[in-house]
Design a protein around this motif. Structure first.
Motif, PDB file in Angstrom:
ATOM      1  N   SER A   1      51.621   8.236 -35.919  1.00  7.62           N
ATOM      2  CA  SER A   1      50.915   9.277 -36.661  1.00  7.62           C
ATOM      3  C   SER A   1      49.866   8.699 -37.605  1.00  7.62           C
ATOM      4  O   SER A   1      48.884   9.378 -37.945  1.00  7.62           O
ATOM      5  CB  SER A   1      51.910  10.125 -37.465  1.00  7.62           C
ATOM      6  OG  SER A   1      52.786  10.814 -36.610  1.00  7.62           O
ATOM      7  N   ALA A   2      50.064   7.460 -38.020  1.00  5.05           N
ATOM      8  CA  ALA A   2      49.098   6.809 -38.909  1.00  5.05           C
ATOM      9  C   ALA A   2      47.846   6.369 -38.159  1.00  5.05           C
ATOM     10  O   ALA A   2      46.917   5.833 -38.770  1.00  5.05           O
ATOM     11  CB  ALA A   2      49.747   5.613 -39.600  1.00  5.05           C
ATOM     12  N   GLY A   3      47.820   6.600 -36.839  1.00  3.00           N
ATOM     13  CA  GLY A   3      46.640   6.247 -36.042  1.00  3.00           C
ATOM     14  C   GLY A   3      46.756   4.960 -35.280  1.00  3.00           C
ATOM     15  O   GLY A   3      45.795   4.522 -34.645  1.00  3.00           O
ATOM     16  N   VAL A   4      47.922   4.348 -35.310  1.00  3.55           N
ATOM     17  CA  VAL A   4      48.144   3.069 -34.629  1.00  3.55           C
ATOM     18  C   VAL A   4      48.922   3.353 -33.349  1.00  3.55           C
ATOM     19  O   VAL A   4      50.111   3.649 -33.395  1.00  3.55           O
ATOM     20  CB  VAL A   4      48.923   2.089 -35.525  1.00  3.55           C
ATOM     21  CG1 VAL A   4      48.991   0.721 -34.876  1.00  3.55           C
ATOM     22  CG2 VAL A   4      48.272   2.001 -36.905  1.00  3.55           C
ATOM     23  N   ASP A   5      48.253   3.271 -32.201  1.00  2.00           N
ATOM     24  CA  ASP A   5      48.869   3.788 -30.975  1.00  2.00           C
ATOM     25  C   ASP A   5      48.964   2.768 -29.847  1.00  2.00           C
ATOM     26  O   ASP A   5      48.875   3.109 -28.671  1.00  2.00           O
ATOM     27  CB  ASP A   5      48.126   5.035 -30.490  1.00  2.00           C
ATOM     28  CG  ASP A   5      46.674   4.752 -30.123  1.00  2.00           C
ATOM     29  OD1 ASP A   5      46.173   3.658 -30.432  1.00  2.00           O
ATOM     30  OD2 ASP A   5      46.041   5.642 -29.521  1.00  2.00           O
TER      31      ASP A   5
ATOM     32  N   ILE B   1      42.178   1.153 -42.153  1.00  2.00           N
ATOM     33  CA  ILE B   1      42.181   2.106 -41.036  1.00  2.00           C
ATOM     34  C   ILE B   1      41.181   3.230 -41.297  1.00  2.00           C
ATOM     35  O   ILE B   1      40.396   3.601 -40.410  1.00  2.00           O
ATOM     36  CB  ILE B   1      43.601   2.675 -40.816  1.00  2.00           C
ATOM     37  CG1 ILE B   1      44.562   1.579 -40.352  1.00  2.00           C
ATOM     38  CG2 ILE B   1      43.560   3.813 -39.792  1.00  2.00           C
ATOM     39  CD1 ILE B   1      46.007   2.025 -40.258  1.00  2.00           C
ATOM     40  N   ARG B   2      41.191   3.758 -42.501  1.00  2.00           N
ATOM     41  CA  ARG B   2      40.300   4.862 -42.845  1.00  2.00           C
ATOM     42  C   ARG B   2      38.831   4.451 -42.713  1.00  2.00           C
ATOM     43  O   ARG B   2      38.010   5.193 -42.152  1.00  2.00           O
ATOM     44  CB  ARG B   2      40.611   5.315 -44.273  1.00  2.00           C
ATOM     45  CG  ARG B   2      39.952   6.614 -44.696  1.00  2.00           C
ATOM     46  CD  ARG B   2      40.585   7.156 -45.952  1.00  2.00           C
ATOM     47  NE  ARG B   2      40.513   6.234 -47.081  1.00  2.00           N
ATOM     48  CZ  ARG B   2      41.578   5.706 -47.700  1.00  2.00           C
ATOM     49  NH1 ARG B   2      42.798   6.007 -47.290  1.00  2.00           N
ATOM     50  NH2 ARG B   2      41.421   4.899 -48.732  1.00  2.00           N
ATOM     51  N   THR B   3      38.501   3.256 -43.205  1.00  2.00           N
ATOM     52  CA  THR B   3      37.119   2.778 -43.146  1.00  2.00           C
ATOM     53  C   THR B   3      36.698   2.499 -41.718  1.00  2.00           C
ATOM     54  O   THR B   3      35.584   2.850 -41.300  1.00  2.00           O
ATOM     55  CB  THR B   3      36.958   1.508 -44.004  1.00  2.00           C
ATOM     56  OG1 THR B   3      37.388   1.786 -45.329  1.00  2.00           O
ATOM     57  CG2 THR B   3      35.505   1.047 -44.029  1.00  2.00           C
ATOM     58  N   PHE B   4      37.582   1.883 -40.956  1.00  2.00           N
ATOM     59  CA  PHE B   4      37.253   1.590 -39.559  1.00  2.00           C
ATOM     60  C   PHE B   4      37.003   2.879 -38.785  1.00  2.00           C
ATOM     61  O   PHE B   4      36.043   2.971 -38.001  1.00  2.00           O
ATOM     62  CB  PHE B   4      38.371   0.780 -38.905  1.00  2.00           C
ATOM     63  CG  PHE B   4      38.098   0.436 -37.470  1.00  2.00           C
ATOM     64  CD1 PHE B   4      37.190  -0.547 -37.136  1.00  2.00           C
ATOM     65  CD2 PHE B   4      38.725   1.121 -36.441  1.00  2.00           C
ATOM     66  CE1 PHE B   4      36.909  -0.863 -35.809  1.00  2.00           C
ATOM     67  CE2 PHE B   4      38.461   0.823 -35.111  1.00  2.00           C
ATOM     68  CZ  PHE B   4      37.546  -0.178 -34.800  1.00  2.00           C
TER      69      PHE B   4
ATOM     70  N   PHE C   1      42.752 -18.162 -47.911  1.00  2.00           N
ATOM     71  CA  PHE C   1      41.389 -18.147 -48.429  1.00  2.00           C
ATOM     72  C   PHE C   1      40.745 -16.784 -48.200  1.00  2.00           C
ATOM     73  O   PHE C   1      40.104 -16.228 -49.066  1.00  2.00           O
ATOM     74  CB  PHE C   1      40.549 -19.231 -47.751  1.00  2.00           C
ATOM     75  CG  PHE C   1      39.124 -19.268 -48.244  1.00  2.00           C
ATOM     76  CD1 PHE C   1      38.803 -19.975 -49.387  1.00  2.00           C
ATOM     77  CD2 PHE C   1      38.111 -18.593 -47.581  1.00  2.00           C
ATOM     78  CE1 PHE C   1      37.499 -20.008 -49.858  1.00  2.00           C
ATOM     79  CE2 PHE C   1      36.805 -18.610 -48.037  1.00  2.00           C
ATOM     80  CZ  PHE C   1      36.498 -19.324 -49.189  1.00  2.00           C
ATOM     81  N   GLY C   2      40.935 -16.248 -47.007  1.00  2.00           N
ATOM     82  CA  GLY C   2      40.267 -15.015 -46.629  1.00  2.00           C
ATOM     83  C   GLY C   2      40.992 -13.779 -47.119  1.00  2.00           C
ATOM     84  O   GLY C   2      42.200 -13.778 -47.355  1.00  2.00           O
ATOM     85  N   ASN C   3      40.223 -12.709 -47.263  1.00  2.00           N
ATOM     86  CA  ASN C   3      40.793 -11.410 -47.583  1.00  2.00           C
ATOM     87  C   ASN C   3      39.913 -10.339 -46.928  1.00  2.00           C
ATOM     88  O   ASN C   3      38.689 -10.343 -47.090  1.00  2.00           O
ATOM     89  CB  ASN C   3      40.836 -11.174 -49.089  1.00  2.00           C
ATOM     90  CG  ASN C   3      41.433  -9.815 -49.430  1.00  2.00           C
ATOM     91  OD1 ASN C   3      42.619  -9.595 -49.255  1.00  2.00           O
ATOM     92  ND2 ASN C   3      40.594  -8.906 -49.913  1.00  2.00           N
ATOM     93  N   ILE C   4      40.533  -9.455 -46.162  1.00  2.00           N
ATOM     94  CA  ILE C   4      39.792  -8.367 -45.525  1.00  2.00           C
ATOM     95  C   ILE C   4      40.320  -7.047 -46.045  1.00  2.00           C
ATOM     96  O   ILE C   4      41.511  -6.740 -45.945  1.00  2.00           O
ATOM     97  CB  ILE C   4      39.898  -8.440 -43.992  1.00  2.00           C
ATOM     98  CG1 ILE C   4      39.114  -9.660 -43.474  1.00  2.00           C
ATOM     99  CG2 ILE C   4      39.359  -7.164 -43.345  1.00  2.00           C
ATOM    100  CD1 ILE C   4      39.116  -9.826 -41.977  1.00  2.00           C
ATOM    101  N   ASP C   5      39.408  -6.290 -46.636  1.00  2.00           N
ATOM    102  CA  ASP C   5      39.699  -4.951 -47.151  1.00  2.00           C
ATOM    103  C   ASP C   5      38.590  -4.032 -46.636  1.00  2.00           C
ATOM    104  O   ASP C   5      37.851  -4.391 -45.714  1.00  2.00           O
ATOM    105  CB  ASP C   5      39.784  -4.979 -48.674  1.00  2.00           C
ATOM    106  CG  ASP C   5      40.687  -3.870 -49.230  1.00  2.00           C
ATOM    107  OD1 ASP C   5      40.604  -2.734 -48.730  1.00  2.00           O
ATOM    108  OD2 ASP C   5      41.442  -4.130 -50.178  1.00  2.00           O
ATOM    109  N   ALA C   6      38.460  -2.876 -47.230  1.00  2.00           N
ATOM    110  CA  ALA C   6      37.506  -1.883 -46.725  1.00  2.00           C
ATOM    111  C   ALA C   6      36.083  -2.409 -46.690  1.00  2.00           C
ATOM    112  O   ALA C   6      35.339  -2.164 -45.721  1.00  2.00           O
ATOM    113  CB  ALA C   6      37.586  -0.621 -47.585  1.00  2.00           C
TER     114      ALA C   6
END
Length: 557
Positions: free
Chosen positions: A195-199, A166-169, A125-130
């Motif tokens: 490198s994508a920012g997930v550490d 990630i960019r929006t957050f 049901f749910g969808n999370i985007d920018a």
């Protein structure tokens, strides 16, 4: 101002205990570390535990009842990723769930994988985007981005939902951590992930993965299933202090009641030889600093007066718990003020939109000339699965799966689309006649059914639909339903009642031949299409590695 004296007080800076007293109101005012701890039965004062990677709904309970359950175990701060609720109800329902009252301080990570893959692979049901990230970032209790599970998105050259999130957050929370989920990722792929920012990573670790990930700057969140002699020996290196913490991830209600919460994870680390001072640091200061919660996690002036008194250091036996300077639990009297669940909105209690199903909706026909089909073979000690080949003999137009010691496995879409039911088959499932259907099926929480016959499958599915969510157990002698009315994933019962019900499910699975280290979770993630290698969704059999739906009838044609 209150005072506790003649204590052994934990010193986070030196990872040791000092004799002394502490003066406090809602925050710690003064710590006197030169007194004499001359009690006949010494007490040890340590910070309240902070669990920064966990999912409240994995305990099938509300925020309110979870708080009641974990306070006696010394957990005073949580950082919860409620992606289960987000999948079922979207951002509005997620916000209402996060607004439920709690004595424990609950901060939140924005779910980053709702749905866990894409509408092409599963229905939720749910969808999370920018845009949804922008809405949620308005909340003060949002302090992190929840675990990034879709590594394929990170590795893709294209712009996609994961990268937008990630960019929006980062735009709205530039200093906040981004949490990761990267099982069995190493080498150059691990570097690309970081490198994508997930550490950070909370998935199953080995000593080698600990050393590689820590060396590359990744913060490790160690859950219970990663604890063994090899991993603890690796983590005991004092140079890793501050590079890891302990967490729970998922704790089912019966385990929570019988064994504990984060304290149970810590006792496991102690059992394999980690010093108690290091264990405490990895459950207090280290996770708090990872989440930039600099107002807690240490017994120091100005910090929250969240602390635990232990009367046995080696077993971490809790004498009492203080939250914001108020005594909330004692071993003698139990929880002093149990918080009550407020009235819930009706729509959250009536969320299963599927009409009852019939046997002829489960299509088992075999095309002419089909001799081999793909089936799912699961690992009993992990949640991983793999493809297996099954030779079949043509017996009319319908596949008699039970003749080959296979179980019927299907996911029935629940959100009102009345999508067709696409079956698959599981090896090493139920060995005795029966069926289990659950609306608690990660992460989209459609109706996951495993059965030894079509007739039993239909009965189990329809029981869950009738009950508006839960876990149905059906065989030739009985029908039992464990109600999960809140979104089909959450009980409104007290935790001790829910624990007894979950034990019943676990016992039924074992009695019917389902073998696994964690039976209920092992079953539920058969519907999670980001966990390698092959899973089932309402769209059918999913090749997780290549992220595509496959047709079992023609796969080997």
């Amino acid at each position: 101002m209150d005072k506790l004296e003649n204590l052994w007080i934990y010193n986070s800076a030196y990872q040791r205990f000092d004799e002394g007293s502490v003066f406090f109101e809602d925050t710690i005012r003064h710590v006197q570390r030169d007194g004499q701890a001359d009690r006949d039965e010494p007490l040890y004062l340590i910070p309240g535990f902070t669990d920064i990677h966990m999912h409240i709904e994995s305990s099938m309970t509300t925020v309110t009842e979870f708080s009641n359950a974990v306070l006696p175990h010394g957990t005073t701060t949580l950082v919860a990723d409620c992606h289960e609720v987000a999948n079922v109800f979207g951002v509005e329902g997620l916000s209402d769930y996060m607004d439920l009252p709690s004595v424990v301080d609950v901060f939140y990570a924005i779910p980053s994988s709702v749905p866990s893959t894409s509408p092409a692979l599963e229905t939720s049901f749910g969808n999370i985007d920018a845009e949804e990230v922008r809405q949620l970032c308005k909340r003060e209790d949002i302090i992190a981005l929840g675990e990034i599970m879709n590594a394929n998105d990170l590795f893709s050259e294209d712009d996609n939902r994961t990268k937008r999130i990630i960019r929006t957050f980062k735009e709205y929370r530039p200093k906040a951590p981004v949490e990761g989920h990267c099982p069995r990722i190493s080498g150059e792929q691990l570097s690309r992930f970081i490198s994508a920012g997930v550490d950070s990573d909370h998935t199953h670790q080995s000593a080698d993965s600990i050393r590689e990930k820590a060396s590359n700057g990744m913060f490790l969140e160690i859950q219970r299933k990663s604890i063994n002699q090899e991993t603890i020996d690796a983590l005991k290196d004092p140079r890793l202090t501050g590079s890891f913490c302990f967490c729970t991830d998922d704790v089912l209600a019966d385990v929570l009641v019988d064994e504990g919460h984060l304290d149970a994870v810590l006792r496991e680390a102690l059992r394999f030889g980690m010093r108690v001072e290091q264990v405490i640091h990895a459950a207090t200061s280290s996770p708090s600093r990872r989440m930039r919660l600099f107002d807690r996690g240490r017994i120091e002036p100005g910090k929250c007066a969240d602390f635990i008194l232990l009367d046995d250091l080696q077993t971490l036996h809790i004498h009492s718990v203080y939250k914001h300077g108020t005594l909330v639990y004692t071993a003698k009297d139990g929880l002093l003020n149990r918080q009550q669940l407020p009235t819930l909105k009706d729509r959250y209690l009536h969320s299963i939109q599927r009409k009852p199903i019939q046997a002829d909706q489960i299509d088992l026909h075999l095309p002419q000339g089909c001799h081999t089909i793909p089936v799912i073979e699961r690992e009993e000690h992990t949640t991983f699965t793999r493809f297996a080949k099954q030779e079949v003999v043509q017996q009319g137009s319908s596949f008699a799966f039970s003749h080959f010691h296979l179980n019927l496995l299907a996911v029935v879409e629940r959100y009102g689309h009345e999508d067709p039911i696409i079956p698959a088959f599981l090896k090493n499932g139920l060995s005795k006649p029966g069926a289990i259907c659950s609306s608690w099926a990660h992460d989209s929480h459609n109706l996951l059914v495993l059965a030894t016959s079509v007739e039993l499958a239909v009965r189990a599915v329809n029981l869950v639909i009738k009950t508006q969510g839960g876990i149905a157990l059906v065989d030739d002698t009985e029908e039992v339903v464990i109600p999960l009315p809140y979104g089909g994933i959450i009980s409104t019962e007290p935790i001790d009642v829910l624990a007894r019900q979950i034990k019943q499910v676990r016992s039924w699975l074992v009695d019917h031949g389902y073998r696994a280290k964690e039976e209920i979770m092992n079953f539920a993630v058969l519907a999670l299409p980001v966990s390698p290698q092959v899973k089932i969704t309402d769209k059918g059999l999913v090749d997780v590695i290549n992220q595509k739906v496959i047709d079992w009838r023609t796969y080997y044609a």
